[in-house]
Write a protein that holds these residues in place. Sequence first.
Motif, PDB file in Angstrom:
ATOM      1  N   VAL A  91       0.814  -1.228   0.000  1.00 43.71           N
ATOM      2  CA  VAL A  91       0.000   0.000   0.000  1.00 43.71           C
ATOM      3  C   VAL A  91       0.844   1.274   0.000  1.00 43.71           C
ATOM      4  CG1 VAL A  91      -1.884  -1.167   1.180  1.00 43.71           C
ATOM      5  CG2 VAL A  91      -0.192   0.086   2.533  1.00 43.71           C
ATOM      6  N   ALA A  92       2.154   1.158   0.223  1.00 41.99           N
ATOM      7  CA  ALA A  92       2.988   2.358   0.301  1.00 41.99           C
ATOM      8  C   ALA A  92       4.364   2.100  -0.295  1.00 41.99           C
ATOM      9  CB  ALA A  92       3.126   2.810   1.750  1.00 41.99           C
ATOM     10  N   THR A  93       4.855   3.056  -1.055  1.00 46.43           N
ATOM     11  CA  THR A  93       6.209   2.984  -1.598  1.00 46.43           C
ATOM     12  C   THR A  93       7.201   3.341  -0.490  1.00 46.43           C
ATOM     13  OG1 THR A  93       6.296   5.309  -2.228  1.00 46.43           O
ATOM     14  CG2 THR A  93       5.334   3.761  -3.836  1.00 46.43           C
ATOM     15  N   PRO A  94       8.485   3.031  -0.671  1.00 48.06           N
ATOM     16  CA  PRO A  94       9.487   3.452   0.314  1.00 48.06           C
ATOM     17  C   PRO A  94       9.454   4.949   0.594  1.00 48.06           C
ATOM     18  CG  PRO A  94      10.430   1.784  -1.109  1.00 48.06           C
ATOM     19  CD  PRO A  94       9.071   2.122  -1.682  1.00 48.06           C
ATOM     20  N   ASP A  95       9.289   5.773  -0.436  1.00 49.60           N
ATOM     21  CA  ASP A  95       9.224   7.226  -0.233  1.00 49.60           C
ATOM     22  C   ASP A  95       8.012   7.619   0.602  1.00 49.60           C
ATOM     23  OD1 ASP A  95      11.532   7.684  -1.593  1.00 49.60           O
ATOM     24  OD2 ASP A  95      10.565   8.276  -3.477  1.00 49.60           O
ATOM     25  N   GLN A  96       6.879   6.974   0.350  1.00 52.37           N
ATOM     26  CA  GLN A  96       5.670   7.271   1.124  1.00 52.37           C
ATOM     27  C   GLN A  96       5.839   6.847   2.580  1.00 52.37           C
ATOM     28  OE1 GLN A  96       2.885   5.129  -1.361  1.00 52.37           O
ATOM     29  NE2 GLN A  96       2.056   7.019  -2.241  1.00 52.37           N
ATOM     30  N   LEU A  97       6.510   5.722   2.803  1.00 49.26           N
ATOM     31  CA  LEU A  97       6.762   5.273   4.174  1.00 49.26           C
ATOM     32  C   LEU A  97       7.664   6.250   4.900  1.00 49.26           C
ATOM     33  CD1 LEU A  97       7.237   1.410   3.752  1.00 49.26           C
ATOM     34  CD2 LEU A  97       5.437   2.586   5.022  1.00 49.26           C
ATOM     35  N   LEU A  98       8.656   6.761   4.196  1.00 46.31           N
ATOM     36  CA  LEU A  98       9.565   7.735   4.782  1.00 46.31           C
ATOM     37  C   LEU A  98       8.803   8.960   5.257  1.00 46.31           C
ATOM     38  CD1 LEU A  98      12.691   7.970   5.105  1.00 46.31           C
ATOM     39  CD2 LEU A  98      12.691   9.295   3.001  1.00 46.31           C
ATOM     40  N   GLN A  99       7.939   9.477   4.417  1.00 54.13           N
ATOM     41  CA  GLN A  99       7.155  10.655   4.766  1.00 54.13           C
ATOM     42  C   GLN A  99       6.141  10.338   5.860  1.00 54.13           C
ATOM     43  OE1 GLN A  99       5.480  12.606   1.329  1.00 54.13           O
ATOM     44  NE2 GLN A  99       7.376  12.453   0.161  1.00 54.13           N
ATOM     45  N   THR A 100       5.532   9.155   5.790  1.00 55.68           N
ATOM     46  CA  THR A 100       4.537   8.751   6.783  1.00 55.68           C
ATOM     47  C   THR A 100       5.142   8.675   8.175  1.00 55.68           C
ATOM     48  OG1 THR A 100       3.178   7.525   5.198  1.00 55.68           O
ATOM     49  CG2 THR A 100       3.025   6.856   7.499  1.00 55.68           C
ATOM     50  N   ILE A 101       6.327   8.084   8.283  1.00 51.97           N
ATOM     51  CA  ILE A 101       6.979   7.956   9.584  1.00 51.97           C
ATOM     52  C   ILE A 101       7.470   9.303  10.082  1.00 51.97           C
ATOM     53  CG2 ILE A 101       8.976   6.961  10.775  1.00 51.97           C
ATOM     54  CD1 ILE A 101       8.553   4.450   9.044  1.00 51.97           C
ATOM     55  N   ALA A 102       8.000  10.122   9.183  1.00 48.09           N
ATOM     56  CA  ALA A 102       8.448  11.454   9.585  1.00 48.09           C
ATOM     57  C   ALA A 102       7.283  12.292  10.096  1.00 48.09           C
ATOM     58  CB  ALA A 102       9.127  12.153   8.408  1.00 48.09           C
ATOM     59  N   ALA A 103       6.132  12.163   9.440  1.00 49.55           N
ATOM     60  CA  ALA A 103       4.947  12.929   9.826  1.00 49.55           C
ATOM     61  C   ALA A 103       4.162  12.266  10.960  1.00 49.55           C
ATOM     62  CB  ALA A 103       4.030  13.109   8.620  1.00 49.55           C
ATOM     63  N   GLN A 104       4.546  11.024  11.326  1.00 51.62           N
ATOM     64  CA  GLN A 104       3.834  10.272  12.359  1.00 51.62           C
ATOM     65  C   GLN A 104       2.347  10.174  12.034  1.00 51.62           C
ATOM     66  OE1 GLN A 104       5.436   8.861  15.666  1.00 51.62           O
ATOM     67  NE2 GLN A 104       6.635   8.699  13.776  1.00 51.62           N
ATOM     68  N   ASP A 105       2.050   9.824  10.778  1.00 53.63           N
ATOM     69  CA  ASP A 105       0.675   9.713  10.283  1.00 53.63           C
ATOM     70  C   ASP A 105       0.365   8.241  10.021  1.00 53.63           C
ATOM     71  OD1 ASP A 105      -1.711   9.786   8.940  1.00 53.63           O
ATOM     72  OD2 ASP A 105      -1.159  11.412   7.595  1.00 53.63           O
ATOM     73  N   LYS A 106      -0.581   7.688  10.779  1.00 59.93           N
ATOM     74  CA  LYS A 106      -0.852   6.255  10.690  1.00 59.93           C
ATOM     75  C   LYS A 106      -1.850   5.880   9.599  1.00 59.93           C
ATOM     76  CE  LYS A 106      -4.441   6.399  14.267  1.00 59.93           C
ATOM     77  NZ  LYS A 106      -4.831   5.946  15.617  1.00 59.93           N
ATOM     78  N   ALA A 107      -2.402   6.866   8.888  1.00 58.24           N
ATOM     79  CA  ALA A 107      -3.494   6.592   7.945  1.00 58.24           C
ATOM     80  C   ALA A 107      -3.101   5.574   6.880  1.00 58.24           C
ATOM     81  CB  ALA A 107      -3.948   7.894   7.292  1.00 58.24           C
ATOM     82  N   ILE A 108      -1.937   5.755   6.255  1.00 55.77           N
ATOM     83  CA  ILE A 108      -1.518   4.833   5.200  1.00 55.77           C
ATOM     84  C   ILE A 108      -1.264   3.446   5.761  1.00 55.77           C
ATOM     85  CG2 ILE A 108       0.352   4.282   3.590  1.00 55.77           C
ATOM     86  CD1 ILE A 108       0.565   7.180   2.877  1.00 55.77           C
ATOM     87  N   LEU A 109      -0.619   3.378   6.925  1.00 48.53           N
ATOM     88  CA  LEU A 109      -0.280   2.078   7.509  1.00 48.53           C
ATOM     89  C   LEU A 109      -1.507   1.226   7.784  1.00 48.53           C
ATOM     90  CD1 LEU A 109       2.524   3.141  10.038  1.00 48.53           C
ATOM     91  CD2 LEU A 109       2.806   2.123   7.767  1.00 48.53           C
ATOM     92  N   THR A 110      -2.588   1.850   8.244  1.00 44.67           N
ATOM     93  CA  THR A 110      -3.782   1.080   8.595  1.00 44.67           C
ATOM     94  C   THR A 110      -4.531   0.565   7.365  1.00 44.67           C
ATOM     95  OG1 THR A 110      -5.026   3.162   8.802  1.00 44.67           O
ATOM     96  CG2 THR A 110      -4.124   2.214  10.822  1.00 44.67           C
ATOM     97  N   ARG A 111      -4.122   0.988   6.171  1.00 40.02           N
ATOM     98  CA  ARG A 111      -4.710   0.426   4.962  1.00 40.02           C
ATOM     99  C   ARG A 111      -4.180  -0.980   4.680  1.00 40.02           C
ATOM    100  NH1 ARG A 111      -3.577   5.548   0.968  1.00 40.02           N
ATOM    101  NH2 ARG A 111      -4.664   7.152   2.175  1.00 40.02           N
ATOM    102  N   ALA A 112      -3.037  -1.304   5.269  1.00 39.97           N
ATOM    103  CA  ALA A 112      -2.412  -2.607   5.016  1.00 39.97           C
ATOM    104  C   ALA A 112      -3.125  -3.705   5.799  1.00 39.97           C
ATOM    105  CB  ALA A 112      -0.936  -2.573   5.393  1.00 39.97           C
ATOM    106  N   SER A 113      -3.291  -4.851   5.169  1.00 34.58           N
ATOM    107  CA  SER A 113      -3.912  -5.998   5.829  1.00 34.58           C
ATOM    108  C   SER A 113      -3.096  -6.405   7.055  1.00 34.58           C
ATOM    109  CB  SER A 113      -4.000  -7.165   4.842  1.00 34.58           C
ATOM    110  OG  SER A 113      -4.512  -8.329   5.478  1.00 34.58           O
TER     111      SER A 113
END
Length: 210
Positions: A91-113
């Motif tokens: 559900v997330a590319t490495p770049d998206q994961l980098l930004q997600t963790i830096a921003a501490q935003d769990k929205a993308i992570l919870t899309r994963a099974s």
Amino acid sequence: MIAKLKGLIDTLGDDFAVVDVNGVGYLVFCSGRTLGRLQPGAAAALHVETHVREDHIHLYGFLEAGERDWFNLLTTVQGVGAKVALAILTVATPDQLLQTIAAQDKAILTRASGVGPKLAVRILTELKDKAGRMALGAFAPASGPVAAAGAPVPAGGALEDVVSALVNLGYRRLEAFEAAGVASRELGEGADVGALIRQALKVLGKDLAR
């Protein structure tokens, strides 16, 4: 230990590919993102992570070395096994994961099974220091958060103040974080929080107008 496989894609499954290497078929588990870029009969070279257990040997394949690095990083978190790590990379590319963790935003992570809110928070918390303080691009950890373009990004409280203000206005945390990074690069070092907020709002306004 197998680190790389190069051959023809023989078969694709829901979560795996069979790679034919000189007549030997290797079963390799992959993220949906990697599987979507493979085609039966086509040549492919996969970076491989080998897991050896008492009851099995599993191969995990990635078209990009960066995806393999994130797989290894994700599996250091308690509760994140190989299957969940692949689901996150689906559900997330490495770049998206980098930004997600830096921003501490769990929205993308919870899309994963297999990733609920509690596990998402644990991933963000445990990987925050490992991933470093990063925003839009690669930052230099030895000298503080510096954007790839060369201009500084507001660190610590300043960045958080800008992001918090934007979130309070109704923007998602990740888009607020990205806008804060862009505003910092545009205004340069020394800009105060108020100016950064106004510039970030202009950035978000441009995005909404597209």
